[in-house]
Each structure stands twice: as C-alpha cells, then as structure tokens.
Motif scaffolding. Structure first.
Motif, short mmCIF file in Angstrom:
data_model
loop_
_atom_site.label_atom_id
_atom_site.label_comp_id
_atom_site.label_asym_id
_atom_site.label_seq_id
_atom_site.Cartn_x
_atom_site.Cartn_y
_atom_site.Cartn_z
N GLY A 1 -41.77 33.16 -4.37
CA GLY A 1 -42.75 33.15 -5.46
C GLY A 1 -42.55 34.37 -6.57
O GLY A 1 -43.41 34.38 -7.41
N ALA A 2 -41.77 35.39 -6.33
CA ALA A 2 -41.45 36.56 -7.15
C ALA A 2 -41.08 36.09 -8.65
O ALA A 2 -40.08 35.16 -8.76
N ALA B 1 -29.19 43.60 5.02
CA ALA B 1 -29.94 44.58 4.45
C ALA B 1 -30.62 44.53 3.28
O ALA B 1 -31.99 44.90 3.21
N ALA B 2 -30.19 43.65 2.37
CA ALA B 2 -31.12 43.34 1.34
C ALA B 2 -32.36 42.46 1.78
O ALA B 2 -33.58 42.68 1.17
N GLY B 3 -32.36 41.52 2.73
CA GLY B 3 -33.31 40.65 3.02
C GLY B 3 -34.18 41.42 3.76
O GLY B 3 -35.27 41.42 3.28
N ARG B 4 -34.01 42.36 4.36
CA ARG B 4 -34.95 43.41 5.13
C ARG B 4 -35.84 43.98 4.20
O ARG B 4 -37.01 44.20 4.12
N PHE B 5 -35.24 44.51 3.08
CA PHE B 5 -35.86 45.43 2.04
C PHE B 5 -36.81 44.51 1.44
O PHE B 5 -38.00 44.79 1.19
N VAL B 6 -36.27 43.41 1.08
CA VAL B 6 -37.27 42.35 0.27
C VAL B 6 -38.48 41.99 0.82
O VAL B 6 -39.45 41.90 0.39
N GLU B 7 -38.09 41.52 2.22
CA GLU B 7 -39.27 41.07 3.12
C GLU B 7 -40.22 42.17 3.71
O GLU B 7 -41.39 42.00 3.46
N ALA B 8 -39.87 43.48 3.81
CA ALA B 8 -40.59 44.32 4.15
C ALA B 8 -41.35 45.16 2.69
O ALA B 8 -42.68 45.59 3.01
N THR B 9 -41.06 44.87 1.58
CA THR B 9 -41.65 45.38 0.38
C THR B 9 -42.08 44.48 -0.58
O THR B 9 -42.99 44.73 -1.42
N GLY B 10 -41.45 43.25 -0.51
CA GLY B 10 -41.83 42.09 -1.93
C GLY B 10 -41.11 42.49 -3.21
O GLY B 10 -41.44 41.79 -3.93
N ARG B 11 -40.21 43.38 -3.02
CA ARG B 11 -39.45 43.88 -4.19
C ARG B 11 -38.19 43.61 -4.23
O ARG B 11 -37.70 42.74 -3.37
N ARG C 1 -30.74 45.56 -14.29
CA ARG C 1 -31.79 45.06 -15.23
C ARG C 1 -31.97 43.53 -14.80
O ARG C 1 -32.84 42.81 -15.15
N GLY C 2 -31.25 43.36 -13.72
CA GLY C 2 -31.43 41.86 -13.41
C GLY C 2 -30.63 40.63 -14.15
O GLY C 2 -30.87 39.45 -13.85
N GLU C 3 -29.42 41.23 -14.68
CA GLU C 3 -28.50 40.38 -15.63
C GLU C 3 -27.59 40.02 -15.21
O GLU C 3 -26.66 39.24 -15.49
N ALA C 4 -27.18 40.75 -13.82
CA ALA C 4 -25.66 40.42 -13.24
C ALA C 4 -25.98 40.28 -11.74
O ALA C 4 -26.85 40.85 -11.23
N GLY C 5 -24.80 40.08 -11.02
CA GLY C 5 -24.76 40.25 -9.33
C GLY C 5 -25.84 39.21 -8.89
O GLY C 5 -26.21 38.27 -9.27
N THR C 6 -25.86 39.22 -7.53
CA THR C 6 -26.66 38.50 -6.70
C THR C 6 -28.32 39.30 -6.88
O THR C 6 -28.21 40.18 -5.95
N GLN C 7 -29.16 38.51 -7.18
CA GLN C 7 -30.48 39.18 -7.01
C GLN C 7 -31.09 38.49 -5.81
O GLN C 7 -31.28 37.13 -5.83
#
Length: 227
Positions: free
Chosen positions: A226-227, A190-200, A215-221
């Motif tokens: 290239g981001a 699910a995460a991969g689909r979102f990132v691939e489709a949006t670049g976010r 905030r990007g300070e914990a968890g799996t980001q």
C-alpha cells in the motif's frame, strides 16, 4: 533522510579479482565517491563486509576522509549479541551464522550520529553472548552482515535501508510470466525485515547507481503493502 547503506563484499571486490589490498583500494575509492555524493544530501551511516585480508574498514575510512575532508568520520567495531541457544549452533560442521539480536554500542552510535558524525560500522561485528549478570562473552560464529545491517537500520530509526552490490538489482522469481515475491536470500530477507518493521523503504542495487537507488529510480525497491 537518515540512510543506512550496507556495502556488500561484491561491491568492493568484483568476481575474479585478487583479494589483496591493491584491488580493494581501487574499488573502495570508487565506493567512496558514490557514498560522498549521498552524504552531501542525506545523513549517512555505512556498514561493510570484512574482506579476506581485513583491510576494508581502514581503506574505506581513508577514502571517505579524502572524499569528504570537512566531515567528521569514525569507524566503530561493535559487538553483536547472539543467543547461545540459537539453532545455528546445532550444526557444528557448517558455517555458524546465528541470529543477531542486539547491537551493543547502540547508545554510542546514536550519540555520534546525532552529533553529525558519519559512522562506519564493520559488517556483522563481533559475536558475543550475555551472561546472567549482564557481562559479555565472545563466541565463535560469523553473524550475517546483511541481517546485522538490517537490525542496525531498524534500531537507528533509518528512513531508508540500502544494500549495494556489484549487480544492478536482485533477480526476481517468475511463474508463468507473473512476477512473484522476491526470491529467497539474506539480502532480500534483510530488506523485508526492515520494511515489515518500519513501513519504510528498502532497496538493493549496484554501487555505481547509489544516488539513483536512494531516489527510487534504480535497483530493486522494496515497499510496504500500500506504500
């Protein structure tokens, strides 16, 4: 940011706990505290998995109303379009989980969110198929919550897609000491689909660290190359 947060079942009912309303209420109230902190800083949309006793939606809305008394909230149970020709239906003796293709209430959801309403959506929703004349028909299936949340995040043009669980992060696969791509699983897919489709960015992590995860300070980001 517009942040879509998907609450996993393990985030609301820890392993070994009874699947009753009392246990869920305590966990949902803790979740509401974390979500309220996010709602103070971001435009928040929340999805959740349904529980065995079917109380999560009611308890979550109640807890969020208490945590955010000045906010408008609404819970939406939406139909999710699947294909009757999905290969999942070829294995009738296994749990049927067809691919979510569209969210029926998307226009209404956008209207509510644009009006400043905090929207809560129920998990995989109600699976339906579309007839040739555009009418809908219910079908027996269970649509994966994470994949539906990912589709919703993409259709709502979310800036960030977060899946909260009981753990701090998803486990990585290793090979000879080198970190490889994230292992298989609905949340990673699910995460991969979102990132691939949006670049976010997408993220997976523990409920108690929700603010740090955003905030990007914990968890799996999970980031686009290239981001």
């Amino acid at each position: 940011m517009r942040v879509l947060v998907a609450l996993g079942g393990s985030a609301l009912l820890e392993r070994g706990e009874p699947a009753d309303a009392l246990a869920q209420q305590s966990n949902v109230e803790a979740a509401a505290v974390a979500l309220a902190a996010l709602a103070e800083e971001h435009e928040l949309v929340v999805t959740h998995e349904n529980s065995p006793c079917g109380m999560v939606g009611f308890l979550l809305e109640l807890a969020l109303r208490n945590a955010l008394p000045d906010r408008d909230l609404v819970t939406v149970l939406s139909e999710v379009v699947v294909s009757p020709g999905d290969r999942a239906f070829e294995a009738p003796f296994k749990p049927i989980s067809p691919e979510p293709q569209a969210i029926v209430a998307m226009r209404s959801l956008r209207t509510l969110i644009d009006a400043g309403v905090l929207v809560i959506c129920a998990g995989g929703g109600i699976p339906v198929t579309l007839n040739g004349d555009g009418t809908m028909r219910g079908i027996e299936a269970v649509v994966d919550n994470d994949l539906t949340a990912s589709l919703l995040a993409r259709r709502l043009d979310a800036d960030l897609f977060v899946m909260l669980t009981a753990g701090d992060a998803v486990r990585l696969d290793w090979d000879g000491g080198d970190e490889r791509a994230l292992g298989a699983g609905p949340k990673v897919e699910a995460a991969g689909r979102f990132v691939e489709a949006t670049g976010r960015r997408a993220a997976i992590g523990g409920l108690t660290r929700a603010v740090e995860i955003v905030r990007g300070e914990a968890g799996t980001q999970i980031l686009a190359p290239g981001a």
